[in-house]
Design an enzyme around this catalytic site. Sequence first.
Site, PDB file in Angstrom:
ATOM      1  N   LYS A  47       0.840  -1.201   0.000  1.00  0.00           N
ATOM      2  CA  LYS A  47       0.000   0.000   0.000  1.00  0.00           C
ATOM      3  C   LYS A  47       0.873   1.249   0.000  1.00  0.00           C
ATOM      4  CE  LYS A  47      -3.792  -2.476   2.142  1.00  0.00           C
ATOM      5  NZ  LYS A  47      -4.459  -2.937   3.354  1.00  0.00           N
ATOM      6  N   GLN A  91      -4.442  -1.617   9.506  1.00  0.00           N
ATOM      7  CA  GLN A  91      -4.363  -2.950   8.915  1.00  0.00           C
ATOM      8  C   GLN A  91      -4.961  -3.989   9.863  1.00  0.00           C
ATOM      9  OE1 GLN A  91      -3.177  -3.668   5.717  1.00  0.00           O
ATOM     10  NE2 GLN A  91      -3.981  -5.699   6.148  1.00  0.00           N
ATOM     11  N   ASP A 114     -10.976   2.683   4.029  1.00  0.00           N
ATOM     12  CA  ASP A 114     -11.328   1.259   3.919  1.00  0.00           C
ATOM     13  C   ASP A 114     -12.848   1.100   3.786  1.00  0.00           C
ATOM     14  OD1 ASP A 114      -9.481  -0.763   3.680  1.00  0.00           O
ATOM     15  OD2 ASP A 114      -9.051  -0.899   5.836  1.00  0.00           O
TER      16      ASP A 114
END
Length: 278
Positions: A47, A91, A114
């Site tokens: 990422k 994460q 997200d």
Amino acid sequence: MIIDGKQIAKQLRISIADQVAMLDRKPGLAVILVGDDPASAVYVRNKDNACKEVGFYSEKINKPEDITQAELLAEIERLNKDDKIDGILVQLPLPSHIDANQVVETINPNKDVDGFHSENIGKLMQNKPYLRPCTPKGVMTMLATTGVDLVGKNCVVVGASNIVGRPMAMELLNARATVTICNSKTTDLSAKIRQADVLVVAVGIPKLIQGDWIKAGAIIIDVGINRLDDGSLVGDVDFALAKDKAAWITPVPGGVGPMTIATLLENTLTAYNTIEEK
Ligand code: NAD
């Protein structure tokens, strides 16, 4: 035909990089990694690299495994207020002593790239989507490249997790398809699959979906990622057999995976544009 996620993701990244090149302030993404799980570390590195490639400002924040809930929430609050940061991603999975739900709910919904915050999930449910979960949104981008109209199509989603299956089903419903959602308790899975004009599978079991279940001419999206004993990666669909019956199919690797990260960048740009407009 193969739906080439790698290529579609590349085009998306090029388009994002072109837009970023014209901006004075660069969109900023912060990714928090707690602990040293090797798979999570690889995802976070990918990422971070993707951010650099399109010209984003990025912060990779590593926190020790034994960080307290309060310390982690304080870090998120700091990033919520940081003007350089447009998107915040924590994460997952998090260590078991951390309440992941509270962590996600602490992220400012306007920086929730997200798309897991209940406010953003609620908007998706109401068909007023804003920041949408990356994997299902990436699948919608892939489906659009086939040129097939989803309106009225029988879509079957296998898997009902909060991060893939459920938001995937909402995306398809919002596209005015007829949606069936299957889970581990579904009876006669093969009969449901045989009806599917569009099949999205996100379970994590190799060859769960057998080739002869596939309806002729269907579109098959395989979200599953499974590592076999020989080290190779496969999805949840028996690709070798399914590809002969399907009109369109995604490979694993090189299908949905690359789209998830490209869509994260897309979401960060969306969050940036909203912040800049205010
Ligand atoms: P999860 O374990 O949270 O959910 C799995 C779902 O599958 C559950 O709803 C469960 O009820 C259902 N299920 C289990 N066995 C089943 C069966 N026999 N028949 C029907 N349904 C069954 O998993 P997840 O986080 O949604 O991930 C699913 C897969 O997708 C994994 O392989 C994961 O690695 C992969 N994944 C890929 C990406 C990507 O970017 N390509 C992103 C996220 C997840």
